[in-house]
Scaffold this active site. Sequence first.
Site, PDB file in Angstrom:
ATOM      1  N   GLU A  93       0.844  -1.199   0.000  1.00  0.00           N
ATOM      2  CA  GLU A  93       0.000   0.000   0.000  1.00  0.00           C
ATOM      3  C   GLU A  93       0.878   1.248   0.000  1.00  0.00           C
ATOM      4  O   GLU A  93       1.804   1.363   0.779  1.00  0.00           O
ATOM      5  CB  GLU A  93      -0.907  -0.032   1.242  1.00  0.00           C
ATOM      6  CG  GLU A  93      -1.904   1.102   1.275  1.00  0.00           C
ATOM      7  CD  GLU A  93      -2.605   1.274  -0.050  1.00  0.00           C
ATOM      8  OE1 GLU A  93      -3.292   0.355  -0.509  1.00  0.00           O
ATOM      9  OE2 GLU A  93      -2.461   2.361  -0.663  1.00  0.00           O
ATOM     10  N   LYS A 118       8.249  -1.613  -2.411  1.00  0.00           N
ATOM     11  CA  LYS A 118       7.630  -0.824  -1.338  1.00  0.00           C
ATOM     12  C   LYS A 118       8.706  -0.284  -0.380  1.00  0.00           C
ATOM     13  O   LYS A 118       8.693   0.889  -0.016  1.00  0.00           O
ATOM     14  CB  LYS A 118       6.614  -1.691  -0.587  1.00  0.00           C
ATOM     15  CG  LYS A 118       6.036  -1.054   0.651  1.00  0.00           C
ATOM     16  CD  LYS A 118       5.226   0.206   0.360  1.00  0.00           C
ATOM     17  CE  LYS A 118       4.939   0.963   1.654  1.00  0.00           C
ATOM     18  NZ  LYS A 118       4.224   2.201   1.472  1.00  0.00           N
ATOM     19  N   CYS A 178       6.178   4.285   9.151  1.00  0.00           N
ATOM     20  CA  CYS A 178       6.751   3.524   8.035  1.00  0.00           C
ATOM     21  C   CYS A 178       8.184   3.876   7.660  1.00  0.00           C
ATOM     22  O   CYS A 178       9.002   2.968   7.491  1.00  0.00           O
ATOM     23  CB  CYS A 178       5.880   3.704   6.810  1.00  0.00           C
ATOM     24  SG  CYS A 178       4.275   2.935   7.027  1.00  0.00           S
TER      25      CYS A 178
HETATM   26  P1  NAD Z   1      -1.870  -0.754  12.536  1.00  0.00           P
HETATM   27  O1  NAD Z   1      -1.058  -1.078  13.735  1.00  0.00           O
HETATM   28  O2  NAD Z   1      -2.647   0.520  12.495  1.00  0.00           O
HETATM   29  O3  NAD Z   1      -2.932  -1.942  12.297  1.00  0.00           O
HETATM   30  C1  NAD Z   1      -2.619  -3.294  12.324  1.00  0.00           C
HETATM   31  C2  NAD Z   1      -3.787  -4.057  12.951  1.00  0.00           C
HETATM   32  O4  NAD Z   1      -3.538  -5.454  12.823  1.00  0.00           O
HETATM   33  C3  NAD Z   1      -3.969  -3.786  14.446  1.00  0.00           C
HETATM   34  O5  NAD Z   1      -5.275  -3.289  14.682  1.00  0.00           O
HETATM   35  C4  NAD Z   1      -3.746  -5.161  15.092  1.00  0.00           C
HETATM   36  O6  NAD Z   1      -4.590  -5.393  16.212  1.00  0.00           O
HETATM   37  C5  NAD Z   1      -4.093  -6.108  13.954  1.00  0.00           C
HETATM   38  N1  NAD Z   1      -3.516  -7.441  14.102  1.00  0.00           N
HETATM   39  C6  NAD Z   1      -2.234  -7.780  14.405  1.00  0.00           C
HETATM   40  N2  NAD Z   1      -2.104  -9.127  14.403  1.00  0.00           N
HETATM   41  C7  NAD Z   1      -3.306  -9.640  14.092  1.00  0.00           C
HETATM   42  C8  NAD Z   1      -3.787 -10.967  13.917  1.00  0.00           C
HETATM   43  N3  NAD Z   1      -2.987 -12.024  14.054  1.00  0.00           N
HETATM   44  N4  NAD Z   1      -5.080 -11.142  13.594  1.00  0.00           N
HETATM   45  C9  NAD Z   1      -5.894 -10.069  13.443  1.00  0.00           C
HETATM   46  N5  NAD Z   1      -5.500  -8.805  13.584  1.00  0.00           N
HETATM   47  C10 NAD Z   1      -4.212  -8.571  13.894  1.00  0.00           C
HETATM   48  O7  NAD Z   1      -0.884  -0.861  11.303  1.00  0.00           O
HETATM   49  P2  NAD Z   1      -0.999  -0.071   9.895  1.00  0.00           P
HETATM   50  O8  NAD Z   1      -0.482   1.306  10.018  1.00  0.00           O
HETATM   51  O9  NAD Z   1      -2.373  -0.287   9.338  1.00  0.00           O
HETATM   52  O10 NAD Z   1       0.066  -0.881   9.042  1.00  0.00           O
HETATM   53  C11 NAD Z   1      -0.193  -2.182   8.570  1.00  0.00           C
HETATM   54  C12 NAD Z   1       0.874  -2.528   7.548  1.00  0.00           C
HETATM   55  O11 NAD Z   1       0.773  -1.653   6.420  1.00  0.00           O
HETATM   56  C13 NAD Z   1       2.308  -2.402   8.050  1.00  0.00           C
HETATM   57  O12 NAD Z   1       3.075  -3.412   7.478  1.00  0.00           O
HETATM   58  C14 NAD Z   1       2.740  -1.060   7.511  1.00  0.00           C
HETATM   59  O13 NAD Z   1       4.124  -0.998   7.313  1.00  0.00           O
HETATM   60  C15 NAD Z   1       2.018  -1.000   6.192  1.00  0.00           C
HETATM   61  N6  NAD Z   1       1.742   0.350   5.700  1.00  0.00           N
HETATM   62  C16 NAD Z   1       1.342   1.324   6.550  1.00  0.00           C
HETATM   63  C17 NAD Z   1       1.060   2.587   6.052  1.00  0.00           C
HETATM   64  C18 NAD Z   1       0.623   3.689   6.980  1.00  0.00           C
HETATM   65  O14 NAD Z   1       0.637   4.831   6.537  1.00  0.00           O
HETATM   66  N7  NAD Z   1       0.250   3.417   8.205  1.00  0.00           N
HETATM   67  C19 NAD Z   1       1.173   2.858   4.684  1.00  0.00           C
HETATM   68  C20 NAD Z   1       1.548   1.838   3.838  1.00  0.00           C
HETATM   69  C21 NAD Z   1       1.834   0.582   4.363  1.00  0.00           C
END
Ligand code: NAD
Length: 465
Positions: free
Chosen positions: A163, A222, A278
């Site tokens: 993403e 990414k 990130c």
């Molecule tokens: P986040 O911490 O906001 O959300 C992750 C969610 O996953 C949490 O709510 C957690 O409870 C849940 N989770 C963890 N283990 C789980 C399991 N086994 N079963 C069910 N739920 C589970 O994280 P995010 O910011 O959404 O990032 C997610 C991924 O996307 C990361 O790898 C990040 O690097 C990537 N990413 C983030 C962004 C950003 O701007 N935040 C942008 C691009 C990519």
Amino acid sequence: MKKITEICCIGAGYVGGPTMSVIAHKCPEINVTVVDINQERIDQWNQANLDDLPIYEPGLKEIVAQSRGKNLFFSTEIDKAIDKAQMIFISVNTPTKTYGKGKGQAADLKYIELCARNIARVAKDDKIVVEKSTLPVRTAQAIKNILQNTGNEVNFEILSNPEFLAEGTAINDLLNADRVLIGGDETSSGQIAKDALSAIYEHWLPKDRILQTNVWSSELSKLVANAFLAQRVSSINSVSALCETTDANVQEVARAIGFDSRIGPKFLQSSVGFGGSCFQKDILNLVYIARSYGLNEVADYWNQVILINDYQKRRFADNIVTTLYNTVSGKKILFYGWAFKKDTNDTRESAAIYVADALLEEKAEIFVYDPKVSEKQIYSDLDYLNTREPSENRRLLKVIKDPIEASKDAHAIAILTEWDEFKDYDWEKIFDAMLKPAFVFDGRRLLDSKKMKEIGFKYYKIGQS
Ligand code: NAD
């Protein structure tokens, strides 16, 4: 081509929530269920009052309002959602490891592995599993190994679909993505899976913006994209330090170089340093991967981006101490902003946390105002650093609701987040309320130097003497 009608997304965070809301909104014939182990987060997604969603993003609540309960669902019933889905997105967190091998650099893949094992245990029919989380190159192989050794005869296709949204503009970024990247196996079943995912995005994006690659290129792209973006910030921030000592103006330099079409004008805004969940995590991971392949020069090159970012945060805090006559002990310093950027309530790796920590070490009394970040979150960010007792953090730092009233008797204001509302404050009133000389340290280059100096402030702007 396989027609997808049921999607499950594991992880209802900053990526899973907005991404799936947009897919549900644009694909009314597809049921989208977003699941999470965190009951509180799911309850927040299901709140009747859309102002209480767990994530603040402009435009998000409107999109959720249109689809929630129709074809967009938030639930903790993970097994049920996996079972029903033809396509499963994994969008869980992949933080930097805080223990064991690779501590402080490698991505912690325990949540990803738990998801893969959960899918392997529950799946009874063929599934397309999509890596939405940011993962080290070659993670798909590990996921495949877990999924293919279950002995339940289910066929899994693994896709990488990183993403690229930026927090604060997530909905707009999703609706008008520069590109969507889909990596998958170069086999006929891999192609069918890639096309099935592509068909979802084609509901609203032109086909030529949907790039298909092999899975390793997609995973690595990414990390590399984030490393390049962060590198630009560190590059201009390194120049900001030079500008401050040479009477050059970083904004003028950025504009001058940005006119060169090979450089371009975007992402040349100097600041107190990048934050967010990130950039740092992904560069550290890139550094770790390069080093683990023996590519030490490559690792050192990218690590420098982090070192400059740390330097920038430290420099900003040091400048406050030096300017306030080499001591901030007992002095009231008002922070405008705590989020890592405007239009988000996310504070992960926010520069404000580190600047506050440095000033608290100098015994400053800090008052923080942020329009979207809760008091609980601010204390939790500070306590997480473990620099001092939580009680000491609460004694020295207060979270306030009225940024204007709090300026009374303040020695200095530090602008840590570029919230638009700060530009519209009555700065003359603030000046009158503050102790004199009244200092403003603008870590976001938000305010007009000339006006601030005319009011009477001692005004310091990153990248300008
Ligand atoms: P986040 O911490 O906001 O959300 C992750 C969610 O996953 C949490 O709510 C957690 O409870 C849940 N989770 C963890 N283990 C789980 C399991 N086994 N079963 C069910 N739920 C589970 O994280 P995010 O910011 O959404 O990032 C997610 C991924 O996307 C990361 O790898 C990040 O690097 C990537 N990413 C983030 C962004 C950003 O701007 N935040 C942008 C691009 C990519």
